[in-house]
Write a protein that holds these residues in place. Structure first.
Motif, PDB file in Angstrom:
ATOM      1  N   LEU A  55       0.828  -1.201   0.000  1.00 18.75           N
ATOM      2  CA  LEU A  55       0.000   0.000   0.000  1.00 18.75           C
ATOM      3  C   LEU A  55       0.867   1.257   0.000  1.00 18.75           C
ATOM      4  O   LEU A  55       0.642   2.186  -0.771  1.00 18.75           O
ATOM      5  N   GLU A  56       1.875   1.286   0.865  1.00 20.20           N
ATOM      6  CA  GLU A  56       2.763   2.447   0.943  1.00 20.20           C
ATOM      7  C   GLU A  56       3.499   2.672  -0.375  1.00 20.20           C
ATOM      8  O   GLU A  56       3.587   3.799  -0.873  1.00 20.20           O
ATOM      9  N   GLU A  57       4.008   1.610  -0.960  1.00 19.92           N
ATOM     10  CA  GLU A  57       4.765   1.744  -2.212  1.00 19.92           C
ATOM     11  C   GLU A  57       3.856   2.115  -3.381  1.00 19.92           C
ATOM     12  O   GLU A  57       4.250   2.901  -4.247  1.00 19.92           O
ATOM     13  N   LEU A  58       2.644   1.586  -3.412  1.00 18.50           N
ATOM     14  CA  LEU A  58       1.703   1.973  -4.473  1.00 18.50           C
ATOM     15  C   LEU A  58       1.324   3.442  -4.347  1.00 18.50           C
ATOM     16  O   LEU A  58       1.189   4.143  -5.356  1.00 18.50           O
ATOM     17  N   ALA A  59       1.145   3.924  -3.113  1.00 18.30           N
ATOM     18  CA  ALA A  59       0.854   5.345  -2.899  1.00 18.30           C
ATOM     19  C   ALA A  59       2.006   6.209  -3.401  1.00 18.30           C
ATOM     20  O   ALA A  59       1.788   7.244  -4.045  1.00 18.30           O
ATOM     21  N   ASP A  60       3.238   5.793  -3.124  1.00 20.92           N
ATOM     22  CA  ASP A  60       4.409   6.528  -3.627  1.00 20.92           C
ATOM     23  C   ASP A  60       4.441   6.509  -5.155  1.00 20.92           C
ATOM     24  O   ASP A  60       4.719   7.524  -5.797  1.00 20.92           O
ATOM     25  N   LEU A  61       4.151   5.354  -5.734  1.00 24.82           N
ATOM     26  CA  LEU A  61       4.151   5.207  -7.188  1.00 24.82           C
ATOM     27  C   LEU A  61       3.126   6.139  -7.829  1.00 24.82           C
ATOM     28  O   LEU A  61       3.429   6.832  -8.813  1.00 24.82           O
ATOM     29  N   VAL A  62       1.936   6.185  -7.262  1.00 24.58           N
ATOM     30  CA  VAL A  62       0.887   7.070  -7.789  1.00 24.58           C
ATOM     31  C   VAL A  62       1.296   8.531  -7.643  1.00 24.58           C
ATOM     32  O   VAL A  62       1.103   9.338  -8.562  1.00 24.58           O
ATOM     33  N   GLU A  63       1.887   8.890  -6.502  1.00 24.02           N
ATOM     34  CA  GLU A  63       2.322  10.275  -6.285  1.00 24.02           C
ATOM     35  C   GLU A  63       3.335  10.705  -7.338  1.00 24.02           C
ATOM     36  O   GLU A  63       3.246  11.791  -7.910  1.00 24.02           O
ATOM     37  N   VAL A  64       4.301   9.847  -7.617  1.00 22.32           N
ATOM     38  CA  VAL A  64       5.314  10.173  -8.628  1.00 22.32           C
ATOM     39  C   VAL A  64       4.681  10.235 -10.019  1.00 22.32           C
ATOM     40  O   VAL A  64       4.978  11.142 -10.803  1.00 22.32           O
ATOM     41  N   ALA A  65       3.797   9.296 -10.331  1.00 21.34           N
ATOM     42  CA  ALA A  65       3.136   9.302 -11.638  1.00 21.34           C
ATOM     43  C   ALA A  65       2.328  10.583 -11.829  1.00 21.34           C
ATOM     44  O   ALA A  65       2.366  11.195 -12.904  1.00 21.34           O
ATOM     45  N   LEU A  66       1.626  11.014 -10.799  1.00 24.58           N
ATOM     46  CA  LEU A  66       0.835  12.243 -10.903  1.00 24.58           C
ATOM     47  C   LEU A  66       1.732  13.479 -10.992  1.00 24.58           C
ATOM     48  O   LEU A  66       1.403  14.431 -11.703  1.00 24.58           O
ATOM     49  N   ALA A  67       2.867  13.467 -10.292  1.00 26.02           N
ATOM     50  CA  ALA A  67       3.812  14.588 -10.400  1.00 26.02           C
ATOM     51  C   ALA A  67       4.365  14.683 -11.815  1.00 26.02           C
ATOM     52  O   ALA A  67       4.480  15.777 -12.378  1.00 26.02           O
ATOM     53  N   LEU A  68       4.697  13.539 -12.408  1.00 21.59           N
ATOM     54  CA  LEU A  68       5.190  13.528 -13.787  1.00 21.59           C
ATOM     55  C   LEU A  68       4.099  14.010 -14.741  1.00 21.59           C
ATOM     56  O   LEU A  68       4.363  14.817 -15.646  1.00 21.59           O
ATOM     57  N   ALA A  69       2.888  13.567 -14.526  1.00 25.67           N
ATOM     58  CA  ALA A  69       1.771  14.006 -15.364  1.00 25.67           C
ATOM     59  C   ALA A  69       1.602  15.516 -15.277  1.00 25.67           C
ATOM     60  O   ALA A  69       1.496  16.197 -16.305  1.00 25.67           O
ATOM     61  N   ARG A  70       1.571  16.059 -14.042  1.00 23.90           N
ATOM     62  CA  ARG A  70       1.427  17.513 -13.877  1.00 23.90           C
ATOM     63  C   ARG A  70       2.548  18.258 -14.590  1.00 23.90           C
ATOM     64  O   ARG A  70       2.307  19.260 -15.262  1.00 23.90           O
ATOM     65  N   HIS A  71       3.764  17.754 -14.443  1.00 25.02           N
ATOM     66  CA  HIS A  71       4.910  18.403 -15.090  1.00 25.02           C
ATOM     67  C   HIS A  71       4.746  18.427 -16.612  1.00 25.02           C
ATOM     68  O   HIS A  71       5.144  19.386 -17.271  1.00 25.02           O
ATOM     69  N   GLU A  72       4.155  17.384 -17.152  1.00 25.36           N
ATOM     70  CA  GLU A  72       3.970  17.278 -18.608  1.00 25.36           C
ATOM     71  C   GLU A  72       2.651  17.881 -19.071  1.00 25.36           C
ATOM     72  O   GLU A  72       2.297  17.782 -20.245  1.00 25.36           O
ATOM     73  N   GLY A  73       1.900  18.505 -18.145  1.00 24.37           N
ATOM     74  CA  GLY A  73       0.647  19.152 -18.519  1.00 24.37           C
ATOM     75  C   GLY A  73      -0.507  18.191 -18.698  1.00 24.37           C
ATOM     76  O   GLY A  73      -1.487  18.507 -19.384  1.00 24.37           O
ATOM     77  N   GLU A  76      -5.146  14.714 -14.036  1.00 24.42           N
ATOM     78  CA  GLU A  76      -5.599  13.444 -13.477  1.00 24.42           C
ATOM     79  C   GLU A  76      -6.848  12.969 -14.216  1.00 24.42           C
ATOM     80  O   GLU A  76      -7.016  11.768 -14.469  1.00 24.42           O
ATOM     81  N   ALA A  77      -7.707  13.902 -14.592  1.00 20.67           N
ATOM     82  CA  ALA A  77      -8.919  13.545 -15.348  1.00 20.67           C
ATOM     83  C   ALA A  77      -8.551  12.925 -16.696  1.00 20.67           C
ATOM     84  O   ALA A  77      -9.189  11.955 -17.126  1.00 20.67           O
ATOM     85  N   GLU A  78      -7.530  13.465 -17.362  1.00 20.61           N
ATOM     86  CA  GLU A  78      -7.090  12.893 -18.640  1.00 20.61           C
ATOM     87  C   GLU A  78      -6.598  11.460 -18.448  1.00 20.61           C
ATOM     88  O   GLU A  78      -6.866  10.585 -19.273  1.00 20.61           O
ATOM     89  N   ILE A  79      -5.867  11.244 -17.370  1.00 22.67           N
ATOM     90  CA  ILE A  79      -5.369   9.897 -17.086  1.00 22.67           C
ATOM     91  C   ILE A  79      -6.535   8.934 -16.863  1.00 22.67           C
ATOM     92  O   ILE A  79      -6.563   7.833 -17.426  1.00 22.67           O
ATOM     93  N   LEU A  80      -7.494   9.355 -16.054  1.00 22.05           N
ATOM     94  CA  LEU A  80      -8.649   8.492 -15.781  1.00 22.05           C
ATOM     95  C   LEU A  80      -9.464   8.227 -17.036  1.00 22.05           C
ATOM     96  O   LEU A  80      -9.944   7.108 -17.257  1.00 22.05           O
TER      97      LEU A  80
END
Length: 104
Positions: A55-73, A76-80
């Protein structure tokens, strides 16, 4: 050699009486560091033993994925939306299917 860290880590380290040096990354460095961190977190999720660790590692993974997404414009809605579209066109992983051979 350094690595990308969460924003509050320097404060936490200093509060514990330790020394840490940090610098702000340029945009291109940040994008590369996020991609590296994504792989690091995926490895840690892969190796996690037990539900709490996973659970902890998946939360970290999602946080990094969302940070990368935000950086690339990417929102979260687009991802979903993309996830839903891919599930409609290719399915999800609910049936636990595993390819044992494939020929083209």
């Amino acid at each position: 050699m350094g690595k990308l860290i969460r924003d509050r880590v320097p404060d936490i380290v200093r509060e514990l009486g330790h020394h840490i040096e940090v610098r702000e990354l340029a945009a291109d460095e940040y994008a590369a560091a996020l991609r590296d961190k994504l792989l690091e977190e995926a490895r840690e999720a892969h190796d996690a033993a037990g539900r709490a660790a996973l659970l902890e590692e998946l939360a970290d993974l999602v946080e990094v994925a969302l940070a990368l997404a935000r950086h690339e414009g990417i929102t979260e809605a687009e991802i979903l939306n993309q996830r839903a579209a891919k599930n409609r066109s290719h399915g999800a992983f609910d049936d636990r299917l595993f390819s044992t051979s494939y020929r083209s």
